[in-house]
Design an enzyme around this catalytic site. Structure first.
Site, short mmCIF file in Angstrom:
data_model
loop_
_atom_site.label_atom_id
_atom_site.label_comp_id
_atom_site.label_asym_id
_atom_site.label_seq_id
_atom_site.Cartn_x
_atom_site.Cartn_y
_atom_site.Cartn_z
N GLU A 1 -104.86 -32.41 74.25
CA GLU A 1 -105.93 -32.69 75.42
C GLU A 1 -106.81 -33.25 74.48
OE1 GLU A 1 -105.72 -32.57 78.52
OE2 GLU A 1 -103.80 -31.34 78.56
N ASP B 1 -109.72 -14.87 72.25
CA ASP B 1 -108.42 -15.73 71.53
C ASP B 1 -109.05 -17.25 71.16
OD1 ASP B 1 -106.67 -13.62 71.05
OD2 ASP B 1 -105.77 -14.19 73.35
N GLN C 1 -108.57 -15.93 77.15
CA GLN C 1 -107.68 -14.63 76.28
C GLN C 1 -106.21 -15.01 76.63
OE1 GLN C 1 -106.94 -12.37 74.36
NE2 GLN C 1 -108.99 -11.53 74.59
N VAL C 2 -105.56 -14.66 75.68
CA VAL C 2 -103.92 -14.80 75.97
C VAL C 2 -103.15 -13.58 76.00
CG1 VAL C 2 -101.99 -15.77 74.91
CG2 VAL C 2 -104.08 -17.08 74.69
N LYS C 3 -102.50 -13.19 77.01
CA LYS C 3 -101.95 -11.88 77.01
C LYS C 3 -100.49 -12.13 77.59
CE LYS C 3 -105.08 -8.72 76.13
NZ LYS C 3 -104.68 -7.95 74.55
N GLU D 1 -100.29 -17.74 71.65
CA GLU D 1 -101.42 -18.42 71.17
C GLU D 1 -101.07 -19.65 70.87
OE1 GLU D 1 -103.86 -16.31 68.66
OE2 GLU D 1 -103.86 -14.27 69.88
#
Length: 273
Positions: free
Chosen positions: A73, A114, A130-132, A63
Site C-alpha cells: 500500500e 502485531d 491484531q492478527v488472530k 502476520e
C-alpha cells in the site's frame, strides 16, 4: 500474536525497555519480540521491507499476509511489528475493566499488538492491527485479552482492528503458499549479486511475462531450467523484490516487479542466519 513460552521476568522486561525494544521508527525500530525468541506453531518469517529499510519479524503466515499487504500500500509510511503494550498502562486498564491482567509466575506480562501502522492520504494517520486465527476468537480468555488491547488503543485514540484468516485475499494466500511452501535459498552475497543483472533483464523485457522470461534466461545462459525463477523467488520471499501481492505472481510482467536499490548488508546477513 505472541505464542506461549514468551514470558519474561521483571528484570528481563526492564532490560528490553533499556535496549529500546518497541521504540524508534522506520529502520531504527526494534520489535519487542523476534522470531528467535518466540516458539511458533507455524512458520515464522524475517523479511526485508522497502518502506522501512530493515528486516521485520513475523510470527506466522497470517502476520506475513498482513505485512505484505501493508508493504504494497502506497499510503503506508511505517510498519512497526510486535509493538509492546507496557504493564504500566495495561495494568490499570485491567483493574478498571475487571479483566485479569496476563500474569506468569507472579509477573505482569507485556502484551503486544502485531502491527502499529503510520499512513498518509488515508482515513487514519495511524492504526493498530491484531492478527488472530478465527478459531482463536472462540476462546474466552483470548477475547478478554483482546478487550484489554482494544481499550489500550481506545485510550490512545488510535483505531484498532482484528484481522483473521477469514479476511485473507485468496490471491494473497496463493502467492504466499508459492513463495514459502518450500525453504527458500538463504540470502547470500552471491544471490544478492544477482539483483543488478536481474534489474537490467526486467527493465529490458518489461512487457513480457516473468515466467517466460525466466525460461529464456535459463536457455540463453545454459542454466538449469528453473534456476532464474528460483533466484527471483528467493529474493522475493526475503523482500528484496517487490510485487503486487494481490496479483498472482505468475501473471506478472517483468515491469511489475520492483527490485530494492538499497540494502543494508548487516541486515542482509541477519536474514540469512
Amino acid at each position: 500474536m505472541a505464542k506461549a513460552n514468551s514470558s519474561f521476568s521483571e528484570v528481563q522486561i526492564a532490560r528490553r525497555i533499556k535496549e529500546g525494544r518497541g521504540q524508534g521508527h522506520g529502520k531504527d525500530y526494534i520489535p519487542w519480540l523476534t522470531v528467535q525468541e518466540v516458539p511458533s506453531s507455524g512458520r515464522s518469517h524475517r523479511i526485508y521491507s522497502h518502506k522501512t529499510g530493515r528486516v521485520h519479524h513475523l510470527l506466522s503466515d497470517l502476520e506475513l499476509a498482513v505485512f505484505l499487504s501493508l508493504e504494497w500500500e502506497s499510503s503506508v509510511l511505517d510498519i512497526r511489528e510486535q509493538f509492546p503494550l507496557l504493564p504500566s498502562d495495561t495494568r490499570q486498564i485491567a483493574i478498571d475493566s475487571g479483566i485479569k491482567h496476563p500474569v506468569i509466575r507472579g509477573v505482569d506480562q507485556v502484551m503486544s499488538t502485531d502491527f502499529l501502522v503510520d499512513c498518509k492520504d488515508g482515513p487514519f494517520e495511524q492504526f493498530a492491527i491484531q492478527v488472530k486465527p478465527a478459531a482463536a476468537l472462540q476462546d474466552e480468555r483470548t477475547l478478554e485479552k483482546l478487550e484489554l488491547e482494544r481499550r489500550y488503543w481506545q485510550q490512545k485514540q488510535i483505531p484498532w482492528f482484528i484481522f483473521t484468516d477469514k479476511e485473507i485475499n485468496p490471491v494473497v494466500k496463493e502467492n504466499i503458499e508459492w513463495l514459502y511452501s518450500v525453504k527458500t535459498e538463504e540470502v547470500s552475497a552471491e544471490l544478492l549479486a544477482q539483483l543488478s543483472p536481474l534489474a537490467h533483464i526486467l527493465q529490458e523485457k518489461g512487457d513480457e511475462n516473468i515466467i517466460n522470461v525466466c525460461k529464456q534466461v535459463d536457455i540463453a545462459y545454459d542454466l538449469e531450467l528453473g534456476k532464474t525463477l528460483s533466484e527471483i523467488r528467493a529474493l522475493t520471499a526475503n523482500g528484496f523484490i517487490k510485487f503486487n501481492i494481490y496479483k498472482s505472481f505468475r501473471a506478472n510482467k517483468c515491469a511489475d516487479l520492483c527490485i530494492s536499490q538499497v540494502v543494508n548488508m548487516e541486515e542482509l546477513r541477519y536474514v540469512a542466519n
